[in-house]
Design a protein around this motif. Structure first.
Motif, PDB file in Angstrom:
ATOM      1  N   THR B  92       0.830  -1.201   0.000  1.00  0.00           N
ATOM      2  CA  THR B  92       0.000   0.000   0.000  1.00  0.00           C
ATOM      3  C   THR B  92       0.866   1.254   0.000  1.00  0.00           C
ATOM      4  O   THR B  92       0.599   2.204  -0.739  1.00  0.00           O
ATOM      5  CB  THR B  92      -0.926  -0.015   1.229  1.00  0.00           C
ATOM      6  N   GLN B 132      -7.232   1.146  -0.278  1.00  0.00           N
ATOM      7  CA  GLN B 132      -7.492  -0.065   0.511  1.00  0.00           C
ATOM      8  C   GLN B 132      -8.652   0.160   1.479  1.00  0.00           C
ATOM      9  O   GLN B 132      -9.492  -0.702   1.657  1.00  0.00           O
ATOM     10  CB  GLN B 132      -6.224  -0.482   1.268  1.00  0.00           C
ATOM     11  N   ASP B 204      -6.082  -1.347  -4.760  1.00  0.00           N
ATOM     12  CA  ASP B 204      -5.417  -1.928  -3.594  1.00  0.00           C
ATOM     13  C   ASP B 204      -6.333  -2.975  -2.987  1.00  0.00           C
ATOM     14  O   ASP B 204      -7.305  -2.646  -2.320  1.00  0.00           O
ATOM     15  CB  ASP B 204      -5.083  -0.824  -2.582  1.00  0.00           C
ATOM     16  N   GLU B 205      -6.027  -4.203  -3.234  1.00  0.00           N
ATOM     17  CA  GLU B 205      -6.835  -5.341  -2.788  1.00  0.00           C
ATOM     18  C   GLU B 205      -8.306  -5.180  -3.162  1.00  0.00           C
ATOM     19  O   GLU B 205      -9.191  -5.213  -2.302  1.00  0.00           O
ATOM     20  CB  GLU B 205      -6.694  -5.548  -1.275  1.00  0.00           C
TER      21      GLU B 205
HETATM   22 MG   LIG Z   1      -2.141  -2.713   2.035  1.00  0.00          MG
END
Ligand SMILES: [Mg+2]
Ligand SMILES: Nc1ncnc2c1ncn2[C@@H]1O[C@H](COP(=O)(O)OP(=O)(O)OP(=O)(O)O)[C@@H](O)[C@H]1O
Lengths: 438, 348
Positions: B92, B132, B204-205
């Motif tokens: 991140t 995220q 992010d994810e």
């Molecule tokens: Mg992360």
């Protein structure tokens, strides 16, 4: 036109230069950026190949004609603005952000209550408390009736309290409830007053004496030798509601402007909404002015509410001629207090600390700036201190145009003072502004 | 190679230059863990697209914790690039530096030819970011959120509605942000990142909270975006997904890149034995052990596991023995590579 070159020492890997280059795509004529090894390119020495356009600003991308995903393909690429301000885009962002903030505000029931109804309670409570405190009017006990009593009533200089008997009225004076008692018995007019309250007693004596003379003169049928032309001049001795309304309104406007700016900044930073906005092509100024617009709207609604309630017969507010000049005054006031909110919101970390700080500030200013009482009646030192506080200027401006019957000239000093204040504080706040504290 | 002709950032000189070797020869230090096999082979596969992102020797320290410790890589335009790594690896942080949300302590980033720090509005138009942790405007509905974000980019309401459909939130259009489930929030956040049709998408994810249906739908969306020549950089903990989607992955740990290559190359590079599993007792242990090329035979929980780098003779033997019922063949996956590189220890 020259190729933008990087400073090799500062900018990292020295092996590359960025050169702008023309596009392949026939349909688009858009600059593009390629990375080239300097050894393989003549541009390393700053020579720009023919047909190379400037690196910035890239123009709008051509609408995609690709048909790989029908759903995605429907989307039209946004117009690409550059660093130079694009008014259309600015207005768009401003409008949608304002709408988002207004909806977010209106849907917060508790917030709406504290913004509108809570400050109104100050007006109602103080308005009721001081309703009978007709600043200069004295109350006297009256027994009997006649032309003198009627004339006194017409003059309106004193409030009359009717009593059944002379003994009762005199007892009232003795207890100190009223400064004097007037007993009318046919043509005999007796005035009994308490020695303890010399000032009021003298006033009452003068008043009653005057009225008696007038009645005598009228009954004689002769024209008066001297004619007195007396007219009321607005002065500081206003009826309580007349100064309570602009005062408490100023307090409400300053409080909601400060809190609005502060809490928006702090909570948006904590909830990472500012982070989200930072990733969008929108300027800090757009974000803040859209919240400012909401604050101005709130101030106007507050003013309407306050004036509406204070004008009710219970309170009896009388607006003077150019009261609508309160509008520009409110806008400038909101500007000043909003900038204070921005300042607090720039360094406060949590909503709690920001709210506490804002409230402390508003209440302190409220007590020192004559929002609950006419500042002219305050001690000298307080009047001096109040001149350093922005709230004093808002109160002064509103008092002048709303109830003192003054015009634009009454706004000059407050508007200039508040605008200067707003500019200075906003400049400081913008220096301290951060998008996120992570 | 067709899709890259549509890419807006192609090399100078016109289409006739396509297919020629890249004029950019990257020094080894740009992609330290890329062997000849990794980056260059990958680039020739991608054709001659431009470079979307260059990250050079990035470092970021929080207090006394070195979150990013010398990360360098390059992402080509039109590439689907994955960053994998255990919790706290620095994924991140790396993404946020590239997006311009954080300033690196040292090192440099080039995003479409510009430095993302300090903030540049014209660059922001061309990137789409899903953070995220999703963040929304307070008390607004799904539709209002998307319309507000879209309008910041000058994108109209129609698009916002399309985006809702794309992430399957049409039914939730009038639901307030605080009444959404975790996965729905995530989908809204993805829709917000894609609404303005960015050239580079950072996710992010994105599949972290998604159900299997939504995950596969998102894959389709991402593939479609990539087909149009857009660049995608994303992080995930679903290694099967990364293997399936990514042109190239970087495996990170402790702020450093441990390996970077197309997933298949990484798996091949691991040279891990193939495991053949049959129900225990289907075949005598000794018989299997004697097959040439068998590294290891283990019987556990009713399953006989044969590890070998040459599965053919093993399978032949099993067929001979009539032991093909319930047979499973497992070859190494990206997960094996990941665990091999990062170990099995918990991260803080
Ligand atoms: Mg992360
Ligand atoms: N704002 C911050 N302040 C201090 N330390 C931080 C901050 N953000 C991240 N860190 C630390 O930096 C390291 C890397 O964090 P990062 O968020 O980049 O990891 P990640 O690879 O994204 O992990 P995950 O898979 O859990 O999302 C972690 O050890 C984390 O504790």
């Amino acid at each position: 036109m020259s190729a933008p070159r990087r400073d090799r020492r500062r900018d990292g890997p020295p092996e590359y230069v960025w050169v702008p280059s023309p596009l392949v795509h026939a349909a688009s004529d858009q600059p593009t950026v390629r990375m080239r090894h300097p050894a393989a390119s003549s541009t390393s020495n700053g020579v720009v190949p023919d047909g190379v356009r400037s690196l910035e600003p890239p123009e709008a991308p051509p609408p995609s004609t690709t048909d790989l995903s029908s759903r995605i393909q429907q989307r039209t690429p946004p117009p690409e603005a550059e660093e130079q301000p694009d008014n259309g885009a600015w207005i768009n962002s401003f409008r949608s952000l304002s709408a988002a903030m207004a909806k977010g505000f209106a849907r917060d029931k508790v917030g709406v209550f504290f913004t509108f109804l809570f400050p109104l309670m100050f007006l109602v409570v103080f308005g009721l408390l001081f309703r009978d405190d007709s600043a200069t009017k004295t109350r006297i006990a009256v027994v009997g009736d006649g032309p003198v009593v009627a004339a006194l009533q017409r003059a309106g200089a004193v409030d009359l309290e009717r009593m059944g008997s002379a003994t009762e009225a005199v007892a009232k004076v003795q207890r100190g409830d009223v400064p004097a008692a007037l007993v009318v018995n046919g043509n005999a007019v007796q005035l009994r007053f308490a020695a303890s309250n010399q000032t009021e007693a003298t006033t009452v004596q003068g008043l009653v004496g005057g009225v008696v003379d007038k009645v005598n003169l009228a009954s004689s049928g002769r024209p008066p030798a001297v004619k007195l032309d007396s007219r009321q001049v607005e002065d500081s001795s206003l009826k309580a509601i007349q100064f309570i309304t602009p005062g408490t309104l100023s307090l409400a406007v300053s409080s909601s402007a400060i809190l609005g700016a502060t809490l928006t900044l702090v909570s948006w930073r904590r909830k990472q909404v500012l982070r989200r906005l930072r990733l969008a092509p929108v300027s800090v100024a757009t974000v803040l002015t859209s919240r400012l617009l909401l604050s101005i709207g709130i101030a106007v609604v507050q003013a309407a509410l306050f004036i509406g309630v204070a004008s009710a017969p219970v309170f009896g507010l009388r607006l003077s001629g150019q009261w609508y000049l309160a509008l520009p005054m409110l806008v400038v006031g909101t500007l000043a207090f909003f900038s204070i909110g921005m300042l607090i919101g720039s360094f406060a970390k949590t909503e709690e600390s920001a709210g506490a700080l804002a409230n402390l500030l508003v209440l302190t200013m409220g007590f020192l700036s004559g929002t609950f009482f006419p500042i002219e009646k305050a001690p000298e030192w307080l009047q001096t201190v109040s001149k350093l506080l922005p709230l004093r200027y808002l109160v002064d401006g509103l008092l002048g145009v709303m109830v003192r019957g003054q015009g634009v000239e009454a706004l000059t000093v407050p508007v200039v003072a508040l605008l200067l204040f707003a500019i200075v504080v906003a400049l400081i706040a913008s220096q301290l502004f951060v998008w996120d504290d992570a | 190679m067709e899709q890259f002709a549509e890419s807006r950032y192609v090399r100078p000189g016109g289409p006739n230059e396509q297919g020629r070797g890249r004029s950019v020869s990257l020094p080894a230090n740009i992609c330290p863990t890329d062997g000849a096999m990794g980056y260059r082979a990958h680039m020739s596969r991608l054709g001659d697209a431009g470079t979307a992102i260059i990250v050079h020797e990035l470092r970021k320290r929080y207090g006394n914790h070195q979150a990013v410790d010398g990360v360098s890589f390059t992402v080509a335009e039109g590439e689907f690039f994955g960053i994998l790594g255990p919790n706290g690896a620095g994924k991140t942080t790396t993404l946020e530096i590239i997006e311009g949300l954080r300033e690196p302590d040292s090192g440099s980033v080039w995003l479409l030819g510009h430095r993302p720090w300090p903030r540049k509005k014209h660059l922001l138009r061309r990137i789409g970011v899903q953070l995220q942790a999703s963040s929304f405007f307070e008390r607004l509905t799904v539709k209002e959120q998307l319309e507000t974000v879209a309008s910041l980019y000058g994108v109209g309401r129609g698009t916002a509605a399309d985006m809702l459909e794309l992430v399957g939130l049409t039914e939730k259009a009038d639901t307030r942000e605080n009444k959404l489930s975790g996965g729905q929030r995530q989908r809204l956040s993805i829709a917000c990142a894609l609404a303005h049709d960015p050239d580079i998408v950072f996710l992010d994810e994105p599949t972290a909270a998604l159900d299997p249906q939504a995950r596969r739908n998102l894959w389709d969306v991402l593939r479609a975006i990539r087909e149009r020549g857009k660049t995608i950089v994303y992080t995930t903990h679903h290694l099967d997904e990364a293997e399936e989607l990514c042109d190239r992955v970087a495996i990170m740990d402790h702020g450093q890149i441990l390996a970077m290559a197309p997933p298949a190359d990484l798996v091949r590079g691991l040279a891990a034995p193939t495991r053949v599993l049959v129900p225990a007792g289907a075949v005598p242990l000794e018989r299997v052990r004697s097959v040439p090329g068998v590294d290891e035979v283990a019987e556990e929980a009713g399953t006989l596991t044969v590890s070998t780098r040459t599965p053919a003779p093993v399978l032949a033997t099993l067929a001979q023995q009539g032991a093909l019922d319930g047979l499973q063949v497992r070859s190494a996956t990206l997960e094996d590579v990941f665990l091999h590189l990062t170990g099995r220890r918990y991260r803080a």
